[in-house]
Design a protein around this motif. Structure first.
Motif, PDB file in Angstrom:
ATOM      1  N   LYS A  93       0.832  -1.203   0.000  1.00 39.66           N
ATOM      2  CA  LYS A  93       0.000   0.000   0.000  1.00 39.66           C
ATOM      3  C   LYS A  93       0.864   1.248   0.000  1.00 39.66           C
ATOM      4  CE  LYS A  93      -4.026   2.206   2.042  1.00 39.66           C
ATOM      5  NZ  LYS A  93      -5.146   2.096   2.985  1.00 39.66           N
ATOM      6  N   GLU A 364      -6.908   1.007  -3.720  1.00 36.12           N
ATOM      7  CA  GLU A 364      -8.189   0.439  -3.304  1.00 36.12           C
ATOM      8  C   GLU A 364      -8.105  -1.069  -3.158  1.00 36.12           C
ATOM      9  OE1 GLU A 364     -11.646   1.540  -5.415  1.00 36.12           O
ATOM     10  OE2 GLU A 364     -11.071   3.636  -5.651  1.00 36.12           O
ATOM     11  N   THR A 367      -6.154  -2.047  -0.104  1.00 37.24           N
ATOM     12  CA  THR A 367      -6.954  -1.772   1.098  1.00 37.24           C
ATOM     13  C   THR A 367      -7.970  -2.889   1.334  1.00 37.24           C
ATOM     14  OG1 THR A 367      -6.726   0.610   0.782  1.00 37.24           O
ATOM     15  CG2 THR A 367      -8.530  -0.138   2.187  1.00 37.24           C
ATOM     16  N   ARG A 368      -8.622  -3.337   0.264  1.00 41.56           N
ATOM     17  CA  ARG A 368      -9.548  -4.471   0.407  1.00 41.56           C
ATOM     18  C   ARG A 368      -8.794  -5.728   0.817  1.00 41.56           C
ATOM     19  NH1 ARG A 368     -11.844  -2.712  -4.547  1.00 41.56           N
ATOM     20  NH2 ARG A 368     -10.887  -4.489  -5.620  1.00 41.56           N
ATOM     21  N   ASP A 371      -8.249  -5.762   4.471  1.00 44.48           N
ATOM     22  CA  ASP A 371      -9.490  -6.125   5.161  1.00 44.48           C
ATOM     23  C   ASP A 371      -9.761  -7.621   5.036  1.00 44.48           C
ATOM     24  OD1 ASP A 371      -9.895  -3.506   5.877  1.00 44.48           O
ATOM     25  OD2 ASP A 371     -11.225  -3.056   4.189  1.00 44.48           O
TER      26      ASP A 371
END
Length: 450
Positions: A93, A364, A367-368, A371
């Protein structure tokens, strides 16, 4: 009582009582030496039967406790692997955010992109190699290899020989080549190779087929390897060409220089290295690449199970087992979101952050992915806590079962020692009385002598 010669009633009576006392003392001695109250079924058949079942249950509970410990160890290994992947995702990231900035040129983004894609490959390597006793924990452990039985023989891949410059072929991305969506093995995963001339340039092209359908293509300029080129190989020299997007490497020897030189000299644009009008490999073949098609061997690697059942009880019911589910955390799963429908890390491709727009999209996706990884780690942590409570319950059950078995079978040594002492005295008394009884017939001799 009458005195007689033939029978000695007193001696017989003393002898019978002595035998009974000796048998009682022997049984008491057996209990003391074994430490158990029930040596045989004659002592207490009911207690022996119940005690045997309790003993079997106690031993089974001990084994179940070991199983719980092993399950916790397995989950700890999985969590450790995911912790490392978490660190990698944080770095990815960071790279994506850095590449999103307009102050970088394409050159700097290229450097960042190289690290980003390498880190993604490392995620796949960790997920593939993390296992417990051969059981996959984070992803499929594909162990795919080239089917060398088809190399250098009539038909498939006969052109990929040392005489034509090809020494060996290596697989660098097991996860890609282990793909088997239609569950028929990986033998329908193949690649084919050919040279194509474009002007004075010779390209080495490789096409891959996954599950029977064309999947990827990558080309590498090999013109400089031709005889007289800046990277031409001499006898004994070798080089490796890495098709990183396809997960393949080719070790080339000095013969490849002649093949490439022939392609430049003899071939026309779009022609193969042998001078044919079509883009074939070195030798013949009616179809492009049919003499350089290489199949994969059947996948012998371990697959990630949906769940693994652990025996954490002494019985054979569903309550005695705990099924632990595992989630894949490779690059194809991470980033797909809770529904599994979003693009994953592998969908970013080889140019994941090579442009600002790609990098912004990668932010994005990563980031997913973070999670997704946290959901997988939370799942593992939940089962670890559950196993801890299961282990505590097993310890309590084992303690109570052993107490119940002890009440039934264990010997009260003090009480039995008192009983044994009593039997010993009876044995000694019996021996003395038997000796006295044997002396009574001596009175008859006095009568006979009178």
């Amino acid at each position: 009582m009458a005195l007689n010669i033939i029978s000695n009633y007193a001696a017989n009576l003393a002898h019978r009582n002595l035998l009974a006392s000796d048998a009682s003392a022997t049984r008491s001695l057996a209990k003391l030496s074994s430490g158990t109250r029930v040596v045989s079924a004659r002592d207490d058949a009911a207690s022996m039967a119940i005690g045997a079942r309790l003993n079997a249950t106690a031993q089974a509970l001990k084994t179940a406790t070991v199983n719980v410990g092993q399950a916790n160890s397995m989950l700890q290994i999985a969590d450790g692997g995911m912790a490392t992947i978490d660190d990698i995702l944080v770095r990815m990231k960071t790279l994506a955010v850095q590449a999103s900035s307009g102050n970088l040129s394409d050159t700097e983004r290229g450097f960042l992109n190289d690290e980003f894609t390498q880190l993604r490959d490392e995620i796949d390597r960790i997920s593939s190699s993390t296992n417990f006793n051969g059981i996959q924990l984070l992803g499929d452990g594909g162990d795919v290899s080239v089917n060398y039985a088809n190399l250098n023989s009539a038909g498939l891949a006969e052109d990929l020989s040392p005489a034509n410059g090809f020494d060996s072929i290596g697989i660098t991305d097991n996860n890609y080549w282990a793909t088997d969506a239609n569950n028929n093995g990986v033998t329908d995963n193949q690649f084919k190779l050919h040279f194509v001339k474009v002007g004075n340039t010779v390209m080495l092209n490789v096409f891959t087929t996954i599950d029977g359908a064309t999947d990827r293509e990558q080309s590498i300029d090999v013109t400089d390897f031709a005889t007289g080129g800046t990277r031409a190989l001499t006898a004994g020299e070798k080089t490796t060409v890495n098709f990183d997007e396809l997960g393949l490497t080719f070790d080339l020897n000095h013969n490849i220089s002649t093949i490439i030189a022939n392609a430049i000299t003899l071939g026309s644009d779009g022609a193969g290295a042998d001078g044919y009008a079509t883009a074939q490999v070195i030798g013949g073949g009616a179809t492009v690449g049919d003499n350089s098609t290489v199949q994969m061997l059947a996948d012998n690697g371990q697959k990630l199970s949906d769940n693994i059942s652990f025996q954490i009880g002494a019985g054979n019911t569903s309550n005695d087992r705990l099924a632990i589910s595992f989630q894949s955390v490779d690059s194809s799963a991470l980033g797909s979101g809770a529904t599994g429908t979003e693009d994953g890390l592998d969908d970013l491709g080889a140019n994941a952050i090579s442009t600002a727009a790609n990098a912004q999209n990668a932010v994005e996706v990563v980031t997913r992915a973070i999670d997704d990884l946290q959901r997988a780690r939370a799942n593992v942590g939940t089962y670890q806590n559950r196993l801890d409570f299961a282990g505590q319950n097993l310890a309590t059950m084992l303690e109570n079962v052993e107490e119940a078995r002890s009440t039934l079978l264990d010997l009260d040594v003090a009480a039995e020692m008192t009983n044994f002492t009593s039997k010993q005295i009876l044995v000694q008394s019996g021996v003395a009385m038997l000796a006295q009884a044997n002396q009574m017939p001596q009175n008859l001799l006095r009568l006979l002598q009178g």
